[in-house]
Write a protein that holds these residues in place. Structure first.
Motif, PDB file in Angstrom:
ATOM      1  N   VAL A  99       0.862  -1.178   0.000  1.00 12.25           N
ATOM      2  CA  VAL A  99       0.000   0.000   0.000  1.00 12.25           C
ATOM      3  C   VAL A  99       0.898   1.227   0.000  1.00 12.25           C
ATOM      4  O   VAL A  99       1.777   1.368   0.852  1.00 12.25           O
ATOM      5  N   LYS A 140      -7.440   7.001  -7.763  1.00 17.24           N
ATOM      6  CA  LYS A 140      -7.799   5.674  -8.290  1.00 17.24           C
ATOM      7  C   LYS A 140      -7.421   5.522  -9.765  1.00 17.24           C
ATOM      8  O   LYS A 140      -6.806   4.535 -10.149  1.00 17.24           O
ATOM      9  N   GLU A 148      -3.019   5.398  -8.817  1.00 18.58           N
ATOM     10  CA  GLU A 148      -3.023   3.948  -8.603  1.00 18.58           C
ATOM     11  C   GLU A 148      -2.928   3.174  -9.917  1.00 18.58           C
ATOM     12  O   GLU A 148      -2.188   2.199 -10.015  1.00 18.58           O
ATOM     13  N   ARG A 149      -3.619   3.636 -10.912  1.00 19.35           N
ATOM     14  CA  ARG A 149      -3.563   2.975 -12.228  1.00 19.35           C
ATOM     15  C   ARG A 149      -2.138   2.956 -12.771  1.00 19.35           C
ATOM     16  O   ARG A 149      -1.670   1.941 -13.282  1.00 19.35           O
ATOM     17  N   LYS A 183       0.014   0.448 -10.882  1.00 19.35           N
ATOM     18  CA  LYS A 183      -0.334  -0.922 -11.270  1.00 19.35           C
ATOM     19  C   LYS A 183       0.251  -1.269 -12.637  1.00 19.35           C
ATOM     20  O   LYS A 183       0.726  -2.382 -12.847  1.00 19.35           O
ATOM     21  N   SER A 235      -1.875  -0.618  -4.218  1.00 19.80           N
ATOM     22  CA  SER A 235      -2.970   0.316  -3.999  1.00 19.80           C
ATOM     23  C   SER A 235      -2.420   1.601  -3.395  1.00 19.80           C
ATOM     24  O   SER A 235      -1.297   1.635  -2.896  1.00 19.80           O
ATOM     25  N   VAL A 236      -3.231   2.656  -3.445  1.00 21.62           N
ATOM     26  CA  VAL A 236      -2.812   3.972  -2.968  1.00 21.62           C
ATOM     27  C   VAL A 236      -3.835   4.489  -1.965  1.00 21.62           C
ATOM     28  O   VAL A 236      -5.036   4.349  -2.166  1.00 21.62           O
TER      29      VAL A 236
END
Length: 88
Positions: free
Chosen positions: A40, A60, A64-65, A68, A76-77
């Protein structure tokens, strides 16, 4: 399960965040990396991003994208708001 330790993730996460940082800066915002624990990534949104109604979408679908895509799909963020105490 993420096959990297938090320490191993630090530099790749910094590099990945640097790719999205200009997007935030164009809108008068910013982001500080606070730390990583168990996959995280903890950040603090600053400037105009702090308190912005779209900040959760930015985290998100922007930050986060990118993490990833660049590093691992299970990252995750979490945003830690300004003024909120944070310890790893």
């Amino acid at each position: 399960m993420i096959p990297f330790s938090d320490e191993e993730l630090l530099e790749p996460v910094k590099q990945s965040l640097d790719t999205v940082r200009p997007m935030l800066e164009r809108d008068g915002g910013g982001m500080d990396l606070l730390g990583i624990k168990n996959g995280v990534v903890y950040v603090r949104l600053t400037g105009h991003c702090h308190g912005c109604a779209a900040s959760s979408q930015t985290l998100k679908y922007g930050v986060e994208r990118q993490l990833k895509l660049d590093i691992h799909p299970e990252l995750s963020v979490v945003n830690i708001p300004i003024g909120e105490k944070f310890e790893l």
